[in-house]
Design a protein around this motif. Structure first.
Motif: not given
Length: 802
Positions: A194-208, A281-293
């Motif tokens: 999913e790309t774009g800013e969350a909860y904005s009009d340009n938030w998109r899902g993409e299968w590729r 590797w997973a901890l780094e991703k987890c911490a990034a997700w924490d910041q996003l949330e």
């Protein structure tokens, strides 16, 4: 009008009708009845279709498939030339190329969609120049799709943990070769993001399409390989699935016949750094997700609270439905909720953020909280089943949930030991704000129990309002018919309902009263392929031909169960309907005295007078203008559409006779015992059916059990262990006990045992562990209510939302 006059008039109308239908067409007119012949689905049983109805208003086999697309389905009844060039257009914007088989039947290929539910499609036989045929295709959430229609990941745990310690080797997948019409196939990896800013009009899902694992591979139903880390940046795609399709098509060509695996975490193709140290590797991703949330809006305040007990969760069918990933009726395989035996999901996503709620329960029937266990209940930023109008994040079924709620669970809890990050943002809802719905029921010949517990019988023949709520725009209507010819008693034979501008749903007895039929806007629905359907403004679940559950956005639920040729209909309404209902099932307000109120607003003066009660029921007869029912047979037209909505000529027997010489008297005495016996006796002695009487007894008992399951329970809320101590006990309902101990070197201060009292408060004093005092030392106190231990080396912060 006498019968002969009526017959003559009917024949005259029929001759006039047949004459006027000549030359009429359904081309471009499906669901239209504005002219002299009909293109509605009811025209088949009424013999009123335009001559080419089936050519232009088409049906398909199969009628459903995965939202990932690739299903080859046949157009029924319509015929085509071999030279016809078939194009199928879905939702007016997605085209797929079809074909004509050797029998002259057209085939369509379902496309990759970002939504579930019935999708309108049009069909062209001239390569897209004109689209003059139309039908509907049911797009299904992949988790709800039958396993025979999906490619299978053999040992899926190995796939999703590949590269973590001690997980490696060869991976294998299997598929049904009939789902791909080819001798050679390509095995392709597709990714989702999913790309774009969350909860904005340009938030998109993409299968590729990402890359192929194999090309020109024999279509033998099995493929195995040893995965390598992806190159060219593809390992940044962490969610996806594998497609098996004919090798005659170019790589990654969309919307071709294919079969897909379920979406899954792509551990097996992640970068080498993951394999070298997956936890880091997973901890780094987890911490990034924490910041996003931390940057995203809080959705927790708008989601519904969990029921307190498993019994409540299973009874509240208007608002909660079994989570197919943790189902006690299917063996409780709770992969993401160890220790739980059953989970439910809130049926409706939250109004603003389209968030979901998941509630899990252990073998004692108590809710499991993440503050106590990694297997506890978790809310979801993206509802797993999506939410209308779908198509865009966070409403895309399955995928939005994976991106925001499942991949992060892998990062923080499954691929590393850092659940405290995850549960900080996904804390369990306890049940202190949960309010159980109220229930009312119609059963037997027919008998009624209102929301406030008033019971009565009403054996009028006609169509009546069961529940109406102007505030919530809910209407539920019931149709009654004689139990059998010559019997002066009736039974419920159909229920029709609508909320606001939702589809109209009707459930009715058919086939000699041996199964239920469901109609959506007068069209019959088939549940042979799917038991769950996402419809406009309503969900319908029918796992058996004898069971139907209808769920509306307000949380109103209607359960219809077939019992011995009768319909037991239960209506469940949440607290928001208080003081907002009228009809045969009364005013939901806790006051039984005003439940039997005529449509005029006048109350029944003597509720024990059967004639007054009968007049009350008759007052709730509907009109043709307000009717939600389908009249698709001569019998229904004659008996209900052209006749009075309440038949004044049908006078029922008001009470069961007591004649000892009646051959059914002894059976009635044996079967009908205990509370509700009067209903059972009526159905045996007036309805002349011991089987129906027994079914009435069971329906009454089921309702009493349901009311008991939905009774409010007292909860005192979660208690944490003290710092430097432990607690024993994870149940927080009335009577529950929680015991505390301290680690070595600490002394317990406060209560070592606390009991949940009927007041909703914990007994005793707050507990803490104080450093054992030695001469010259100062004590250090660890206060209760800060942290809780959940799994080895995982400390979980519990967020008290109440």
């Amino acid at each position: 009008m006498d019968k002969n006059t009526y017959t003559t008039l009917t024949l005259l109308l029929l001759v006039t009708y047949v004459s006027s239908t000549l030359g009429q067409s359904c081309e471009g007119r499906c669901m239209d009845m504005s002219t002299s012949c009909s293109c509605l689905s009811t025209c088949v049983s009424l013999n009123s279709c335009c001559p080419d109805y089936r050519q232009f208003c088409v049906e398909t086999v199969p009628y459903s498939g995965s939202m990932f697309g690739g299903m080859d389905f046949v157009i029924l009844h319509a015929t085509f030339n071999k030279s016809s060039q078939i194009i199928c257009r879905f939702n007016s914007d997605t085209d797929t190329v079809g074909y004509v088989d050797e029998h002259g039947r057209a085939h369509c290929i379902s496309p990759l969609l970002y939504e579930t539910g019935w999708i309108h499609f049009e069909l062209s036989s001239d390569n897209g120049t004109t689209f003059n045929r139309e039908g509907a295709w049911l797009s299904v959430h992949t988790g709800k799709l039958d396993s025979s229609l999906k490619a299978t990941l053999v040992n899926s745990t190995q796939w999703q943990y590949y590269g973590t310690p001690n997980v490696g080797g060869s991976l294998q997948m299997e598929w049904n070769t009939s789902l791909v019409r080819a001798e050679k196939v390509n095995i392709e990896l597709w990714g989702y993001r999913e790309t774009g800013e969350a909860y904005s009009d340009n938030w998109r899902g993409e299968w590729r399409y990402l890359y192929s694992l194999a090309k020109d591979y024999p279509n033998n139903g099995s493929f195995s390989f040893i995965p390598k880390p992806a190159h060219n940046g593809f390992s940044s795609w962490e969610l996806g699935n594998i497609r098996v399709s004919s090798s005659s098509y170019p790589d990654g060509m969309r919307n071709i016949q294919a079969t897909w695996t379920e979406d899954h975490a792509l551990a097996w193709h992640l970068e080498e750094a993951f394999r070298q140290n997956s936890a880091a590797w997973a901890l780094e991703k987890c911490a990034a997700w924490d910041q996003l949330e931390n940057q995203l809006p809080d959705f927790l305040s708008e989601i519904i609270d969990c029921p307190c007990t498993l019994a409540q969760a299973r009874a509240d069918t208007g608002r909660f439905h079994t989570d197919y990933g943790c189902d006690i009726d299917r063996g409780s395989v709770c992969t993401y909720h160890p220790g739980s035996v059953h989970c439910v999901r809130a049926v409706q996503a939250s109004p603003k953020y389209a968030a979901g709620q998941q509630c899990c329960y252990d073998s004692t029937g108590s809710q499991v909280l993440t503050a106590d266990s990694i297997g506890g209940s978790t809310p979801d930023r993206g509802h797993d089943w999506g939410s209308p109008p779908y198509k865009k994040p966070p409403r895309i079924p399955g995928q939005s949930h994976w991106v925001y709620d499942v991949l992060s669970f892998y990062y923080c809890c499954l691929w590393s030991d850092n659940c405290h990050y995850y549960f900080k943002h996904r804390p369990s809802s306890d049940c202190r704000r949960y309010q159980a719905p109220s229930s009312a029921v119609v059963f037997g010949d027919p008998h009624f129990i209102t929301f406030d517990g008033v019971s009565f019988s009403f054996n009028g023949k006609g169509e009546y309002t069961l529940v109406t709520s102007a505030d919530k725009q809910l209407m539920i209507q019931g149709r009654t018919e004689p139990v059998n010819e010559g019997t002066k008693a009736t039974k419920l034979s159909a229920v029709a309902m609508q909320e606001a501008s939702s589809d109209v749903i009707e459930v009715r007895l058919v086939g000699g009263n041996d199964h239920l039929e469901v109609l959506q806007n007068q069209k019959r629905l088939s549940f042979t392929e799917q038991s769950w359907m996402d419809l406009k403004g309503v969900f319908v679940f029918s796992p058996l031909s004898s069971n139907v559950t209808v769920m509306f956005p307000t949380g109103a639920g209607v359960e219809v169960r077939l019992r011995e040729g009768t319909m037991t209909t239960t209506v469940l309404l949440p607290e928001a309907f208080r003081d907002a209902t009228r009809g045969l099932l009364g005013n939901l307000n806790g006051n039984p005295k005003d439940d039997l109120t005529l449509n005029s607003g006048l109350p029944v003066q003597n509720q024990s007078d059967p004639q007054e009660v009968f007049n009350f029921g008759a007052s709730w007869a509907i009109s043709n203008e307000s009717s939600l029912f389908t009249y698709d047979s001569d019998l229904l037209l004659e008996e209900y559409f052209f006749a009075p909505k309440h038949d004044p000529a049908f006078i029922p027997v008001f009470s069961a006779p007591d004649h000892p010489d009646d051959p059914l008297h002894s059976q009635a005495s044996e079967i009908c015992v205990g509370e509700g016996a009067q209903f059972c006796r009526y159905d045996i002695l007036v309805g002349r059916s011991p089987q129906m009487g027994n079914a009435t007894r069971l329906s009454f008992q089921s309702h009493i059990s349901l009311v008991e399951d939905l009774k409010p329970v007292v909860t005192c809320g979660w208690l944490s262990p003290p710092n430097n101590g432990k607690k024993e006990g994870t149940t927080y309902l009335r009577g529950a006990k929680v015991n505390f101990t301290c680690d070595e070197g600490y002394t317990l201060k406060g209560s070592s045992e606390r009991v949940c009292l009927r007041t909703g408060q914990w007994s005793g004093e707050e507990t803490s562990c104080v450093v054992t005092m030695y001469e010259g030392q100062v004590g250090q106190v660890g206060q209760v209510g800060q942290v809780g231990q959940v799994c080895p080396s995982a400390v979980v912060w519990f967020h008290n939302r109440n």
